[in-house]
Write a protein that holds these residues in place. Structure first.
Motif, mmCIF file in Angstrom:
data_model
loop_
_atom_site.group_PDB
_atom_site.id
_atom_site.type_symbol
_atom_site.label_atom_id
_atom_site.label_comp_id
_atom_site.label_asym_id
_atom_site.label_seq_id
_atom_site.Cartn_x
_atom_site.Cartn_y
_atom_site.Cartn_z
ATOM 1 N N LEU A 165 -9.101 -3.274 0.100
ATOM 2 C CA LEU A 165 -8.309 -3.600 1.465
ATOM 3 C C LEU A 165 -6.979 -3.420 0.950
ATOM 4 O O LEU A 165 -5.809 -2.929 1.488
ATOM 5 N N LEU A 166 -6.545 -4.219 -0.206
ATOM 6 C CA LEU A 166 -5.241 -4.276 -0.673
ATOM 7 C C LEU A 166 -4.772 -2.918 -1.089
ATOM 8 O O LEU A 166 -3.677 -2.387 -0.932
ATOM 9 N N ALA A 167 -5.816 -2.104 -1.927
ATOM 10 C CA ALA A 167 -5.296 -0.539 -2.206
ATOM 11 C C ALA A 167 -4.823 0.324 -1.037
ATOM 12 O O ALA A 167 -3.927 0.787 -0.802
ATOM 13 N N MET A 168 -5.742 0.007 0.022
ATOM 14 C CA MET A 168 -5.572 0.906 1.669
ATOM 15 C C MET A 168 -4.118 0.442 1.962
ATOM 16 O O MET A 168 -3.230 1.018 2.417
ATOM 17 N N VAL A 169 -3.913 -1.040 2.029
ATOM 18 C CA VAL A 169 -2.805 -1.560 2.591
ATOM 19 C C VAL A 169 -1.553 -1.026 1.777
ATOM 20 O O VAL A 169 -0.610 -0.575 2.391
ATOM 21 N N GLN A 170 -1.572 -1.018 0.510
ATOM 22 C CA GLN A 170 -0.499 -0.896 -0.439
ATOM 23 C C GLN A 170 -0.044 0.881 -0.278
ATOM 24 O O GLN A 170 1.096 1.262 -0.212
ATOM 25 N N SER A 171 -1.168 1.624 -0.146
ATOM 26 C CA SER A 171 -0.945 2.927 -0.188
ATOM 27 C C SER A 171 -0.388 3.589 1.353
ATOM 28 O O SER A 171 0.214 4.573 1.288
ATOM 29 N N ILE A 172 -0.654 2.942 2.401
ATOM 30 C CA ILE A 172 -0.625 3.317 3.823
ATOM 31 C C ILE A 172 0.250 2.566 4.392
ATOM 32 O O ILE A 172 1.447 2.935 5.401
#
Length: 208
Positions: A165-172
């Motif tokens: 979730l963190l990686a997706m939020v960070q990238s998007i």
């Protein structure tokens, strides 16, 4: 009135004035972007002198940071209430979480995202750090509780779900990508949550 009482009274007035300024700036910034309103405009709208305004906030970026801090405090309050309200009722927590997320993010419009990308990329780094901490603390609890209740898959470690979730939020969920995708923060985060939950929910969780 004693010196201590006078000091406390001044402190309350200063706090109230500061909050009025932040509230007015927040309404303008999130809806129309922060480039479209000047400090002089805010002083005039609030009926205060420019000297008073600048005493609280020496510049617009100081005010922007205060607005973002105020917003993130509100988000944390929402997440805290949601994750604590129904510890054993996963569907109720999920509904409240989605509703709270929509409400908090609906305030932020495209002009603000544009201005953050063009004029305040360094300030956004503050948002990213605080946002990551909130997701780890409160969404982490949400997924751990969901596993305990049989609503979230146990074959995937909760820490891995959170990191995904963190990686997706960070990238998007950053101004350049939001502008590229033509999406609002609410649309982006709602989509990310749906993708993560789609992979994380058990059959029992889906039925609930």
């Amino acid at each position: 009135m004693s010196p201590t009482s006078k000091s406390q009274s001044r402190g309350r007035r200063n706090s109230s004035a500061r909050q009025r300024i932040v509230a007015a700036a927040r309404a303008h910034f999130f809806s129309h972007g922060f480039r479209s309103v000047t400090m002089d405009d805010l002083a005039e709208e609030l009926g205060i002198s420019k000297k008073t305004l600048y005493a609280h906030f020496p510049g617009k970026f100081d005010l922007l940071e205060a607005v973002l801090a105020d917003k993130l405090t509100g988000v944390e309050t929402t997440l805290k209430e949601v994750t604590r309200a129904h510890p054993d009722d996963f569907p109720a927590t999920l509904r409240a979480l989605l509703a709270g997320t929509h409400r908090e993010l609906d305030e932020i419009k495209q002009p603000f995202v544009r201005d953050m990308r063009q004029k305040a990329p360094e300030v956004f780094k503050i948002v990213e750090r605080r946002r990551a901490a909130l997701i780890q603390r409160y969404m982490g609890k949400f997924f751990v509780d969901g596993q305990r209740l049989g609503m979230i898959r146990k074959d995937i470690p909760a820490k891995l779900i959170i990191e995904t979730l963190l990686a997706m939020v960070q990238s998007i969920m950053n101004p350049p990508k939001m502008e590229e995708l033509g999406m609002t923060p609410k649309e982006g985060y709602t989509g990310i949550l749906k993708i993560v939950l789609d992979g994380a929910l058990t059959p029992k969780g889906r039925k609930a």
